[in-house]
Motif scaffolding. Sequence first.
Motif, PDB file in Angstrom:
ATOM      1  N   LEU A 154      -7.490  38.185 -28.622  1.00 16.31           N
ATOM      2  CA  LEU A 154      -8.172  36.912 -28.851  1.00 16.31           C
ATOM      3  C   LEU A 154      -7.500  36.103 -29.948  1.00 16.31           C
ATOM      4  O   LEU A 154      -7.410  34.876 -29.858  1.00 16.31           O
ATOM      5  CB  LEU A 154      -9.645  37.163 -29.165  1.00 16.31           C
ATOM      6  CG  LEU A 154     -10.442  37.842 -28.047  1.00 16.31           C
ATOM      7  CD1 LEU A 154     -11.918  37.875 -28.391  1.00 16.31           C
ATOM      8  CD2 LEU A 154     -10.223  37.155 -26.704  1.00 16.31           C
ATOM      9  N   ASP A 155      -7.031  36.765 -30.997  1.00 19.65           N
ATOM     10  CA  ASP A 155      -6.302  36.047 -32.048  1.00 19.65           C
ATOM     11  C   ASP A 155      -5.038  35.398 -31.484  1.00 19.65           C
ATOM     12  O   ASP A 155      -4.633  34.312 -31.913  1.00 19.65           O
ATOM     13  CB  ASP A 155      -5.920  36.993 -33.187  1.00 19.65           C
ATOM     14  CG  ASP A 155      -7.121  37.417 -34.021  1.00 19.65           C
ATOM     15  OD1 ASP A 155      -8.190  36.790 -33.882  1.00 19.65           O
ATOM     16  OD2 ASP A 155      -6.993  38.376 -34.804  1.00 19.65           O
ATOM     17  N   ALA A 156      -4.430  36.063 -30.526  1.00 19.38           N
ATOM     18  CA  ALA A 156      -3.171  35.570 -29.959  1.00 19.38           C
ATOM     19  C   ALA A 156      -3.376  34.393 -29.012  1.00 19.38           C
ATOM     20  O   ALA A 156      -2.453  33.592 -28.807  1.00 19.38           O
ATOM     21  CB  ALA A 156      -2.444  36.697 -29.221  1.00 19.38           C
ATOM     22  N   VAL A 157      -4.563  34.270 -28.425  1.00 14.14           N
ATOM     23  CA  VAL A 157      -4.778  33.235 -27.395  1.00 14.14           C
ATOM     24  C   VAL A 157      -5.726  32.124 -27.824  1.00 14.14           C
ATOM     25  O   VAL A 157      -5.761  31.060 -27.201  1.00 14.14           O
ATOM     26  CB  VAL A 157      -5.289  33.868 -26.079  1.00 14.14           C
ATOM     27  CG1 VAL A 157      -4.315  34.914 -25.565  1.00 14.14           C
ATOM     28  CG2 VAL A 157      -6.692  34.463 -26.235  1.00 14.14           C
ATOM     29  N   GLN A 160       1.720  33.795 -35.222  1.00 10.39           N
ATOM     30  CA  GLN A 160       2.312  35.052 -35.667  1.00 10.39           C
ATOM     31  C   GLN A 160       1.527  36.225 -35.076  1.00 10.39           C
ATOM     32  O   GLN A 160       0.320  36.335 -35.299  1.00 10.39           O
ATOM     33  CB  GLN A 160       2.306  35.123 -37.199  1.00 10.39           C
ATOM     34  CG  GLN A 160       3.129  34.042 -37.878  1.00 10.39           C
ATOM     35  CD  GLN A 160       4.599  34.132 -37.529  1.00 10.39           C
ATOM     36  OE1 GLN A 160       5.188  35.221 -37.520  1.00 10.39           O
ATOM     37  NE2 GLN A 160       5.210  32.983 -37.232  1.00 10.39           N
ATOM     38  N   LEU A 161       2.199  37.081 -34.337  1.00  3.50           N
ATOM     39  CA  LEU A 161       1.525  38.191 -33.662  1.00  3.50           C
ATOM     40  C   LEU A 161       1.358  39.410 -34.565  1.00  3.50           C
ATOM     41  O   LEU A 161       0.437  40.207 -34.374  1.00  3.50           O
ATOM     42  CB  LEU A 161       2.295  38.598 -32.412  1.00  3.50           C
ATOM     43  CG  LEU A 161       2.405  37.538 -31.310  1.00  3.50           C
ATOM     44  CD1 LEU A 161       3.253  38.074 -30.158  1.00  3.50           C
ATOM     45  CD2 LEU A 161       1.018  37.136 -30.816  1.00  3.50           C
ATOM     46  N   GLY A 162       2.254  39.582 -35.505  1.00 10.51           N
ATOM     47  CA  GLY A 162       2.193  40.762 -36.352  1.00 10.51           C
ATOM     48  C   GLY A 162       2.913  41.960 -35.758  1.00 10.51           C
ATOM     49  O   GLY A 162       2.813  43.075 -36.289  1.00 10.51           O
ATOM     50  N   PHE A 163       3.632  41.757 -34.665  1.00  9.23           N
ATOM     51  CA  PHE A 163       4.425  42.835 -34.061  1.00  9.23           C
ATOM     52  C   PHE A 163       5.501  42.215 -33.184  1.00  9.23           C
ATOM     53  O   PHE A 163       5.407  41.045 -32.777  1.00  9.23           O
ATOM     54  CB  PHE A 163       3.546  43.777 -33.223  1.00  9.23           C
ATOM     55  CG  PHE A 163       2.858  43.112 -32.051  1.00  9.23           C
ATOM     56  CD1 PHE A 163       3.480  43.034 -30.806  1.00  9.23           C
ATOM     57  CD2 PHE A 163       1.584  42.576 -32.187  1.00  9.23           C
ATOM     58  CE1 PHE A 163       2.867  42.424 -29.727  1.00  9.23           C
ATOM     59  CE2 PHE A 163       0.950  41.966 -31.110  1.00  9.23           C
ATOM     60  CZ  PHE A 163       1.588  41.893 -29.888  1.00  9.23           C
ATOM     61  N   GLY A 219      -5.029  30.961 -23.983  1.00  5.34           N
ATOM     62  CA  GLY A 219      -3.887  31.746 -23.518  1.00  5.34           C
ATOM     63  C   GLY A 219      -3.119  31.069 -22.405  1.00  5.34           C
ATOM     64  O   GLY A 219      -1.938  31.351 -22.184  1.00  5.34           O
ATOM     65  N   SER A 220      -3.789  30.162 -21.711  1.00  6.10           N
ATOM     66  CA  SER A 220      -3.170  29.411 -20.623  1.00  6.10           C
ATOM     67  C   SER A 220      -2.915  27.988 -21.112  1.00  6.10           C
ATOM     68  O   SER A 220      -2.981  27.695 -22.301  1.00  6.10           O
ATOM     69  CB  SER A 220      -4.094  29.420 -19.407  1.00  6.10           C
ATOM     70  OG  SER A 220      -3.505  28.755 -18.308  1.00  6.10           O
ATOM     71  N   SER A 251     -18.833  34.487 -41.666  1.00  7.28           N
ATOM     72  CA  SER A 251     -17.434  34.211 -41.409  1.00  7.28           C
ATOM     73  C   SER A 251     -17.262  32.736 -41.072  1.00  7.28           C
ATOM     74  O   SER A 251     -18.104  32.142 -40.406  1.00  7.28           O
ATOM     75  CB  SER A 251     -16.897  35.064 -40.260  1.00  7.28           C
ATOM     76  OG  SER A 251     -15.570  34.688 -39.931  1.00  7.28           O
ATOM     77  N   ASP A 252     -16.160  32.151 -41.538  1.00  4.03           N
ATOM     78  CA  ASP A 252     -15.841  30.768 -41.165  1.00  4.03           C
ATOM     79  C   ASP A 252     -14.605  30.719 -40.280  1.00  4.03           C
ATOM     80  O   ASP A 252     -14.084  29.650 -39.990  1.00  4.03           O
ATOM     81  CB  ASP A 252     -15.625  29.909 -42.414  1.00  4.03           C
ATOM     82  CG  ASP A 252     -14.436  30.382 -43.253  1.00  4.03           C
ATOM     83  OD1 ASP A 252     -13.877  31.444 -42.930  1.00  4.03           O
ATOM     84  OD2 ASP A 252     -14.088  29.689 -44.219  1.00  4.03           O
ATOM     85  N   GLY A 253     -14.169  31.890 -39.836  1.00  9.30           N
ATOM     86  CA  GLY A 253     -12.918  31.930 -39.088  1.00  9.30           C
ATOM     87  C   GLY A 253     -13.057  32.365 -37.649  1.00  9.30           C
ATOM     88  O   GLY A 253     -12.074  32.742 -37.016  1.00  9.30           O
TER      89      GLY A 253
END
Length: 426
Positions: free
Chosen positions: A27-30, A60-63, A321-322, A191-193
């Motif tokens: 979800l962070d990635a998309v 940034q994916l982190g990997f 993601g799309s 959370s605000d993020g």
Amino acid sequence: MVEQHFLEHARVLSDRLVQLQSPIRILDAVNWDRSVRERFFQRKAEFNPEVTRDFYRQKQLGFDPADLRHQLAVLQRDIVSQLGRLSPVSQLMSRACREYRDVVRMIEARGTQEFHELSVELFGHPDDVFHANEPSLAQLATMLQSPLDTLLASDVLPEEKKDIDAATAVEKLQAQLNNSMQGVNVNVMLSDGIVSDAAAGSDRIKLNQDVKFSQRELDILEVHEGWIHIGTTQNGLQQPYLTCLSKGTPSATITQEGLAVLTEVITLRSTPRRLAKLVSRINAVAMAADGAEFVEVFRKLVADGMSQDEAYTLTQRVFRGSLPDGKPFTKDLAYIRGFVLVYNLIRVAVQLGKIDRLPLLLTGKLAIDDFRLICELADSGVIQQPTFVPPHFKDLRGLATWLSVGRFLGDFSFAQLENDYRPLIP
């Protein structure tokens, strides 16, 4: 009895799997950030959001995707060579390796047609059927929509007011979880993020600080996010050897969401509006799969009675993601698809007199297709019974009775019942 050296190898390989998948955050990635939403409404919601493939490339994916896919492939070979291809442990972890590699490929393909195609491989398509000549997921959603529309049109079931501010909601939900999940460390926080109203992690539930909640919504969060998502995560972490059961593959996500929705229904926490929201997600995914663009899906949801904020949030879930003119991310099919799969598994278990197997659904995050393997591993002592079990699974008498009666009554023709009883209801 399984030999100790085998179990020790399994634990090491399981821990490697947990470590390798840890940086993957679908979800962070998309997800789209708030600026996309703000720009969409600045343009009067008349044009598609400004999201391109470059938008995703900047995240940034982190990997490193290629390296992670390679490491997962190496791990899968090590699992087979050390545990044997036919071992239930090997089969379970090999499936997870394959799915995580597909997840990484899907993340790499954000903003392309391949993203949708891999999404379909992992989460399904609206046109999927459970058996030949049966309704598709999209058709099931349409069938469920009709009675829900009737209920929602009535003033008898008004929606509860959202009058609990986020800070107070944190205190209330924390107290509820402290009472119903004793012995499990669950933390509720602001959370605000996050894009959604709430989100669950391994041991915490985050509430959107900009949202107000109803007591009904807090009750749903208690059982959905707390009892199921966090409960199964913590049960997986307690496993002596297969710690990977604390982490969910896409197929396990389908089971998770099915269990969570079923729990909402069984505990009488759900509402017609809640189910209607899940149906709307399927309808929106189906529209996008048929070629509708973002703004078309958005307008349809608004025309159906959603506020613009609600319609944007739901449509964004479908296209994340799309691209706004691309094919959808199909994860939101998991709720109803998982509900049908879990419900039918439980019904058959009751019919076969195997109801004692059902708590194993809570041992961790598992796919329905792996349930036979889970049972075998529990019988051999590789997997332990779940530590936390929600009330409706702890005392199975009520659940068994409900399902047995439901199956009996389900054999009656509803059309005939409606004809017989309609004259009796003024």
